[in-house]
Design an enzyme around this catalytic site. Structure first.
Site, PDB file in Angstrom:
ATOM      1  N   CYS A 131      -2.551  -0.738   7.473  1.00  0.00           N
ATOM      2  CA  CYS A 131      -1.816   0.531   7.336  1.00  0.00           C
ATOM      3  C   CYS A 131      -1.989   1.403   8.574  1.00  0.00           C
ATOM      4  O   CYS A 131      -1.040   2.048   9.022  1.00  0.00           O
ATOM      5  CB  CYS A 131      -2.266   1.277   6.086  1.00  0.00           C
ATOM      6  SG  CYS A 131      -1.694   0.497   4.557  1.00  0.00           S
TER       7      CYS A 131
ATOM      8  N   CYS B 152      -6.363   1.288   5.380  1.00  0.00           N
ATOM      9  CA  CYS B 152      -6.917   0.016   5.853  1.00  0.00           C
ATOM     10  C   CYS B 152      -6.437  -0.230   7.288  1.00  0.00           C
ATOM     11  O   CYS B 152      -5.609   0.519   7.810  1.00  0.00           O
ATOM     12  CB  CYS B 152      -6.493  -1.129   4.933  1.00  0.00           C
ATOM     13  SG  CYS B 152      -4.733  -1.552   5.059  1.00  0.00           S
TER      14      CYS B 152
ATOM     15  N   GLU C  18       0.723   3.890   1.866  1.00  0.00           N
ATOM     16  CA  GLU C  18       1.144   4.273   3.212  1.00  0.00           C
ATOM     17  C   GLU C  18       2.331   3.434   3.672  1.00  0.00           C
ATOM     18  O   GLU C  18       3.282   3.944   4.265  1.00  0.00           O
ATOM     19  CB  GLU C  18       0.000   4.099   4.225  1.00  0.00           C
ATOM     20  CG  GLU C  18      -1.265   4.849   3.894  1.00  0.00           C
ATOM     21  CD  GLU C  18      -2.274   3.996   3.126  1.00  0.00           C
ATOM     22  OE1 GLU C  18      -1.911   3.415   2.082  1.00  0.00           O
ATOM     23  OE2 GLU C  18      -3.426   3.905   3.573  1.00  0.00           O
TER      24      GLU C  18
ATOM     25  N   HIS D 288       0.828  -1.204   0.000  1.00  0.00           N
ATOM     26  CA  HIS D 288       0.000   0.000   0.000  1.00  0.00           C
ATOM     27  C   HIS D 288       0.862   1.253   0.000  1.00  0.00           C
ATOM     28  O   HIS D 288       2.016   1.241   0.436  1.00  0.00           O
ATOM     29  CB  HIS D 288      -0.933  -0.004   1.202  1.00  0.00           C
ATOM     30  CG  HIS D 288      -1.989  -1.055   1.119  1.00  0.00           C
ATOM     31  ND1 HIS D 288      -3.003  -1.158   2.039  1.00  0.00           N
ATOM     32  CD2 HIS D 288      -2.209  -2.054   0.216  1.00  0.00           C
ATOM     33  CE1 HIS D 288      -3.792  -2.166   1.713  1.00  0.00           C
ATOM     34  NE2 HIS D 288      -3.322  -2.737   0.613  1.00  0.00           N
TER      35      HIS D 288
END
Length: 187
Positions: free
Chosen positions: A106, A103, A80, A78
């Site tokens: 993260c 999410c 992040e 991801h």
């Protein structure tokens, strides 16, 4: 011309970073800022050396997996996560800007990295709210900024107001006043 605020500025940068994404479904970008300096950026895409969805196929599409579920199926990292990995310990105390809702995984990483503030777009419709709930529970400051679509709309509206294009005779005066009132409440 009106100068944009810092949150909008960094969110626009996150949207540009997202253009590097190799995911077919979603293009996410992230910027970590500390003391008004960009510490790192990240976008979502395959792990180093992994196959990119844009070059082959999306396993999540192939298996008909809905967004926000079974994230372990995909080999993507991801935005992040990539930004946090690039920043390392420099992320501590910083602000993370991401053009989508983090999410749960993260959010855990954001918390443990010591991020003090997370800025996400207004009106994001990511189905899994567990990440935001965890950030709220642990009192991480959450800010909201305009998504890229909103940024473009805001710029266009500002130009319309500046150029007095609402002065057309065919435009209903009451409607014009209502729109101006609404717009002034945002700016």
């Amino acid at each position: 011309m009106t100068r944009i605020g810092k949150d909008e500025y960094y969110m626009k940068i996150a949207n540009v970073v997202a253009l590097r994404s190799t995911c077919i479904r979603h293009q996410f970008g992230c910027v970590i800022v500390k003391n008004d300096q960009i510490i790192s950026t990240g976008y979502n895409g395959a792990v180093k050396g992994g196959r990119h969805c844009i070059d082959s196929e999306c396993i999540r599409d192939k298996l008909n997996i809905s967004s926000g579920t079974k994230i372990e199926i995909c080999n993507a990292v991801h935005s992040e996560q990539n930004a946090l990995l690039q920043a390392g310990k420099d992320a501590y105390g910083g602000t993370l800007y991401v053009n989508g809702t983090p999410c749960i995984l993260c959010s855990k990483m954001i918390i443990n990295a010591g991020i003090k503030r997370v800025v996400i777009p207004i009106g994001d419709d990511y189905p899994d709210r567990n990440g935001i709930d965890l950030l709220n529970e642990l009192r991480i400051d959450i800010g909201y900024s305009y998504h890229s679509v909103y940024n473009d709309a805001v710029s266009a509206i500002r130009n319309v107001i500046k150029d007095d294009l609402f002065d057309s005779e065919s435009f209903d005066n009451d409607k014009r006043e209502d729109i101006v009132k609404i717009l002034k409440s945002y700016f």
